[in-house]
Motif scaffolding. Structure first.
Motif, PDB file in Angstrom:
ATOM      1  N   VAL A   1    -105.628  20.192 -29.483  1.00 47.58           N
ATOM      2  CA  VAL A   1    -105.690  20.875 -30.780  1.00 47.58           C
ATOM      3  C   VAL A   1    -106.104  19.874 -31.845  1.00 47.58           C
ATOM      4  CG1 VAL A   1    -104.373  22.162 -32.498  1.00 47.58           C
ATOM      5  CG2 VAL A   1    -103.866  22.450 -30.063  1.00 47.58           C
ATOM      6  N   SER A   2    -107.094  20.261 -32.674  1.00 44.14           N
ATOM      7  CA  SER A   2    -107.545  19.352 -33.728  1.00 44.14           C
ATOM      8  C   SER A   2    -106.453  19.216 -34.793  1.00 44.14           C
ATOM      9  CB  SER A   2    -108.814  19.908 -34.375  1.00 44.14           C
ATOM     10  OG  SER A   2    -108.495  21.092 -35.086  1.00 44.14           O
ATOM     11  N   ASP A   3    -106.620  18.165 -35.650  1.00 46.52           N
ATOM     12  CA  ASP A   3    -105.640  17.973 -36.722  1.00 46.52           C
ATOM     13  C   ASP A   3    -105.589  19.190 -37.628  1.00 46.52           C
ATOM     14  OD1 ASP A   3    -104.823  15.606 -35.768  1.00 46.52           O
ATOM     15  OD2 ASP A   3    -105.893  14.362 -37.237  1.00 46.52           O
ATOM     16  N   ALA A   4    -106.785  19.733 -37.943  1.00 44.46           N
ATOM     17  CA  ALA A   4    -106.837  20.899 -38.837  1.00 44.46           C
ATOM     18  C   ALA A   4    -106.139  22.088 -38.179  1.00 44.46           C
ATOM     19  CB  ALA A   4    -108.287  21.238 -39.167  1.00 44.46           C
ATOM     20  N   GLY A   5    -106.412  22.274 -36.878  1.00 48.54           N
ATOM     21  CA  GLY A   5    -105.789  23.384 -36.149  1.00 48.54           C
ATOM     22  C   GLY A   5    -104.290  23.205 -36.081  1.00 48.54           C
ATOM     23  N   HIS A   6    -103.881  21.971 -35.848  1.00 54.63           N
ATOM     24  CA  HIS A   6    -102.450  21.700 -35.760  1.00 54.63           C
ATOM     25  C   HIS A   6    -101.762  21.966 -37.096  1.00 54.63           C
ATOM     26  CE1 HIS A   6     -98.693  19.877 -34.583  1.00 54.63           C
ATOM     27  NE2 HIS A   6     -98.708  19.248 -35.742  1.00 54.63           N
ATOM     28  N   THR A   7    -102.400  21.558 -38.180  1.00 52.97           N
ATOM     29  CA  THR A   7    -101.803  21.745 -39.510  1.00 52.97           C
ATOM     30  C   THR A   7    -101.535  23.218 -39.772  1.00 52.97           C
ATOM     31  OG1 THR A   7    -102.921  19.794 -40.338  1.00 52.97           O
ATOM     32  CG2 THR A   7    -102.143  21.371 -41.996  1.00 52.97           C
ATOM     33  N   ARG A   8    -102.490  24.035 -39.384  1.00 59.34           N
ATOM     34  CA  ARG A   8    -102.340  25.480 -39.611  1.00 59.34           C
ATOM     35  C   ARG A   8    -101.082  25.996 -38.909  1.00 59.34           C
ATOM     36  NH1 ARG A   8    -105.106  29.772 -35.950  1.00 59.34           N
ATOM     37  NH2 ARG A   8    -103.717  31.465 -36.511  1.00 59.34           N
ATOM     38  N   TRP A   9    -100.919  25.602 -37.638  1.00 56.98           N
ATOM     39  CA  TRP A   9     -99.751  26.081 -36.887  1.00 56.98           C
ATOM     40  C   TRP A   9     -98.476  25.433 -37.371  1.00 56.98           C
ATOM     41  CZ3 TRP A   9    -100.307  30.324 -34.274  1.00 56.98           C
ATOM     42  CH2 TRP A   9    -101.558  30.646 -33.727  1.00 56.98           C
ATOM     43  N   SER A  10     -98.601  24.173 -37.743  1.00 56.76           N
ATOM     44  CA  SER A  10     -97.421  23.432 -38.180  1.00 56.76           C
ATOM     45  C   SER A  10     -96.796  24.070 -39.427  1.00 56.76           C
ATOM     46  CB  SER A  10     -97.819  21.974 -38.465  1.00 56.76           C
ATOM     47  OG  SER A  10     -96.703  21.242 -38.865  1.00 56.76           O
ATOM     48  N   GLU A  11     -97.633  24.694 -40.249  1.00 60.72           N
ATOM     49  CA  GLU A  11     -97.112  25.361 -41.453  1.00 60.72           C
ATOM     50  C   GLU A  11     -96.168  26.511 -41.092  1.00 60.72           C
ATOM     51  OE1 GLU A  11    -100.533  26.580 -43.615  1.00 60.72           O
ATOM     52  OE2 GLU A  11    -100.890  24.580 -44.473  1.00 60.72           O
ATOM     53  N   ASP A  12     -96.439  27.135 -39.954  1.00 58.95           N
ATOM     54  CA  ASP A  12     -95.609  28.274 -39.535  1.00 58.95           C
ATOM     55  C   ASP A  12     -94.369  27.841 -38.759  1.00 58.95           C
ATOM     56  OD1 ASP A  12     -97.150  30.181 -40.673  1.00 58.95           O
ATOM     57  OD2 ASP A  12     -98.182  30.795 -38.850  1.00 58.95           O
ATOM     58  N   LEU A  13     -94.317  26.573 -38.384  1.00 53.08           N
ATOM     59  CA  LEU A  13     -93.269  26.129 -37.473  1.00 53.08           C
ATOM     60  C   LEU A  13     -91.839  26.312 -38.015  1.00 53.08           C
ATOM     61  CD1 LEU A  13     -93.689  23.163 -35.110  1.00 53.08           C
ATOM     62  CD2 LEU A  13     -91.508  23.485 -36.266  1.00 53.08           C
ATOM     63  N   PRO A  14     -91.567  25.963 -39.270  1.00 56.39           N
ATOM     64  CA  PRO A  14     -90.194  26.188 -39.765  1.00 56.39           C
ATOM     65  C   PRO A  14     -89.799  27.668 -39.730  1.00 56.39           C
ATOM     66  CG  PRO A  14     -91.348  24.654 -41.180  1.00 56.39           C
ATOM     67  CD  PRO A  14     -92.382  25.234 -40.256  1.00 56.39           C
ATOM     68  N   ALA A  15     -90.731  28.542 -40.073  1.00 59.44           N
ATOM     69  CA  ALA A  15     -90.415  29.975 -40.012  1.00 59.44           C
ATOM     70  C   ALA A  15     -90.163  30.393 -38.570  1.00 59.44           C
ATOM     71  CB  ALA A  15     -91.556  30.796 -40.604  1.00 59.44           C
ATOM     72  N   TYR A  16     -90.886  29.797 -37.648  1.00 64.56           N
ATOM     73  CA  TYR A  16     -90.679  30.135 -36.234  1.00 64.56           C
ATOM     74  C   TYR A  16     -89.271  29.748 -35.784  1.00 64.56           C
ATOM     75  CZ  TYR A  16     -90.979  29.912 -31.173  1.00 64.56           C
ATOM     76  OH  TYR A  16     -90.721  30.067 -29.836  1.00 64.56           O
ATOM     77  N   VAL A  17     -88.861  28.525 -36.098  1.00 65.30           N
ATOM     78  CA  VAL A  17     -87.529  28.108 -35.614  1.00 65.30           C
ATOM     79  C   VAL A  17     -86.412  28.867 -36.328  1.00 65.30           C
ATOM     80  CG1 VAL A  17     -88.258  25.807 -34.866  1.00 65.30           C
ATOM     81  CG2 VAL A  17     -87.391  26.101 -37.180  1.00 65.30           C
TER      82      VAL A  17
END
Lengths: 193, 228
Positions: free
Chosen positions: B1-17
Motif C-alpha cells: 500500500v502506498s503512503d497516500a493509500g495508507h494515509t486514507r485508511w489510517s484516517e478511518d482506523l480510530p473509528a474502526y477500533v
C-alpha cells in the motif's frame, strides 16, 4: 465434571473458560463474580436504566455461557471479550429502541472520580489502578476529544452520525478520535513503564 | 500500500477500533487490513486503549436478583432442564436466541414477526408471484420468478457496523444459507437474490458477523412461509 467453587476461584479467567465451555456452573459463577460488577456498570452506562442494564447483562452472560468456546485467548483477555459482548448487546438494545437517545455523560466529574468498592485481589487492585488511569486519561482529554470517543463507544454512533450530531466535518471527528485515543494509549504506556 | 493509500485508511482506523464505521466502511476497512501490516500494527496498538474504556465507567453494584436469576438459568441449563426448543423449527432455538451475535433489536423484530401479518400475495406475468408481509414496520417482499426469487426488505433498522444480513432457506427441513450477504442502505432497504427456490417452504433473514455464518447465530429479523 463440575469443579468445586474453591478450586475454581484459584483459576485464572483463561483457565475457567474451557470449564465454562464444558458447562460447569461453578466456573461460570466465579467468572460472573469477578466481572459481573463492571459488566453491569458498563451496561448501565450505555442504556442508562437499571432494569435494562440488568436485562442486557443477563443476556450477555447467558450468551457467554452458551458460547464460551468462542473466546479466543490470542485476541485479548477474557474480561475484554466479555465486556465487548456486553457493550455490543447494550448498543443493540439502544438501537432497538426507536427514537431513544443513548445516555451520554460528558461532564460527570463525580462519575469519573468515584472509586469502586473494596478491592478483593491484587489483580483486581492492579486493574482498578489501570481503570483509574483511564478515568484520569479520559478526564484529562480536551472535551471535544472525549466527546467523540464517548459518542462512539458508549453511544454507538458512527463517525458520520457524530459529524452530523456535532455539526462538524467528518475529518475533524476522525482527527479528534485519533488524538483522544493516542493520548489514552500514551497514558497507559506511561503507566506500564 | 502506498503512503497516500495508507494515509486514507489510517484516517478511518480510530473509528474502526471504536466500532464507529458504517457497515460497508468497516467491511472495506477489514479488506484493507488483511493486506496492510502497518494498519494491523496500529490497530493492535490502539486496542488496549479501547479495551480499557469500559473500565472508566462509574461502578454500580448489580442487583442480587441478577446473580440469582442468572445462576438459576445456568444451573437449570447445565442439568438439561431448559425446555427444548419449539418443535416447529430449530431456527427459533433458545440457543440461537442467546448467542453473542444476537441483538435485542433483532429479538424485538422477531417477536414482531410472530405478530406479523400477510399483506397480500398475487400472481404476476410469466408465472411470477409475490408475497408480502409486514412486521412492526419492516416490510418483507418475496418476488418469485421461475426457479428463483428476490427477497426485499424495507424499513430495516440500523445495524451494528460489524454485522451483515444473511438470508436462509428451509428445504426439506434443512436450513441452507443464501450465498449473497447484504446490508440495508440508509433508507433501510435491503435485498438479496435466491437462485433456487425449488422445495423451499420458508425464508428467513438474520444478522451475522461480517463474512456471514454457516448457521444462524441470531434470532431471525424476519421469517416468511413460502406457499408451495
Amino acid at each position: 465434571m463440575a469443579v468445586r467453587r474453591e478450586k475454581a476461584e484459584r483459576l485464572a479467567d483463561e483457565e475457567l473458560m474451557p470449564l465454562v465451555s464444558d458447562r460447569d456452573p461453578e466456573a461460570f459463577e466465579v467468572l460472573y463474580d469477578r466481572h459481573g460488577g463492571v459488566a453491569y456498570s458498563l451496561a448501565y452506562r450505555i442504556v442508562g436504566d437499571r432494569a435494562a442494564a440488568e436485562e442486557v447483562t443477563q443476556e450477555a452472560f447467558i450468551s457467554v455461557w452458551r458460547s464460551g468456546a468462542r473466546f479466543d485467548a490470542t485476541r485479548g483477555s477474557v474480561r475484554s471479550w466479555l465486556l465487548s459482548v456486553v457493550r455490543n448487546r447494550a448498543i443493540d438494545f439502544l438501537r432497538s429502541k426507536a427514537g431513544r437517545a443513548p445516555k451520554l455523560v460528558f461532564d460527570d466529574d463525580s462519575a469519573l472520580e468515584q472509586r469502586p468498592a473494596a478491592e478483593r485481589t491484587e489483580e483486581e487492585a492492579l486493574r482498578r489502578e489501570t481503570a483509574g488511569e483511564v478515568r484520569g486519561a479520559l478526564g484529562a482529554l480536551p472535551r471535544e476529544q472525549s466527546q467523540v470517543i464517548e459518542l462512539a463507544y458508549f453511544g454507538g454512533f458512527s463517525h458520520s452520525e457524530i459529524a452530523e450530531i456535532l455539526g462538524l466535518p467528518m475529518g475533524t471527528v476522525k482527527g479528534r478520535m485519533r488524538l483522544g485515543l493516542e493520548k489514552i494509549r500514551a497514558e497507559l504506556a506511561e503507566g506500564l513503564a | 500500500v502506498s503512503d497516500a493509500g495508507h494515509t486514507r485508511w489510517s484516517e478511518d482506523l480510530p473509528a474502526y477500533v471504536l466500532g464507529a464505521l458504517e457497515p460497508t466502511e468497516a467491511a472495506a476497512f477489514e479488506r484493507h487490513l488483511d493486506g496492510c501490516r502497518r494498519c494491523r500494527a496500529e490497530v493492535r496498538w490502539f486496542e488496549p486503549a479501547v479495551a480499557t474504556l469500559p473500565e472508566s465507567v462509574e461502578r454500580r453494584e448489580p442487583p442480587r436478583s441478577l446473580r440469582r436469576s442468572l445462576m438459576a438459568e445456568v444451573r437449570a441449563d447445565a442439568k438439561g432442564e431448559t425446555p427444548p426448543p419449539p418443535a416447529r423449527s430449530r431456527w427459533f432455538s433458545r440457543d440461537i436466541l442467546l448467542r453473542p451475535a444476537i441483538g435485542l433489536a433483532v429479538l424485538t423484530l422477531t417477536v414482531a414477526a410472530v405478530a406479523g401479518y400477510e399483506l397480500g400475495k398475487g400472481g404476476g406475468e410469466g408465472g411470477a408471484s409475490t408475497e408480502v408481509m409486514r412486521e412492526h414496520g419492516v416490510t418483507v417482499k418475496m418476488v418469485r420468478e421461475g426457479n428463483g426469487g428476490t427477497l426485499e426488505l424495507a424499513n430495516v433498522r440500523r445495524m451494528p457496523p460489524t454485522k451483515v444480513l444473511e438470508a436462509w432457506v428451509r428445504r426439506n427441513g434443512t436450513m441452507e444459507p443464501v450465498p449473497a450477504l447484504f446490508v440495508p442502505d440508509r433508507a433501510g432497504r435491503a435485498s438479496t437474490m435466491i437462485a433456487d427456490m425449488a422445495g423451499v417452504d420458508a425464508v428467513m433473514v438474520t444478522q451475522e458477523p461480517q463474512g456471514g455464518s454457516e448457521e444462524p447465530t441470531s434470532v431471525p429479523i424476519v421469517t416468511m412461509s413460502i406457499p408451495r
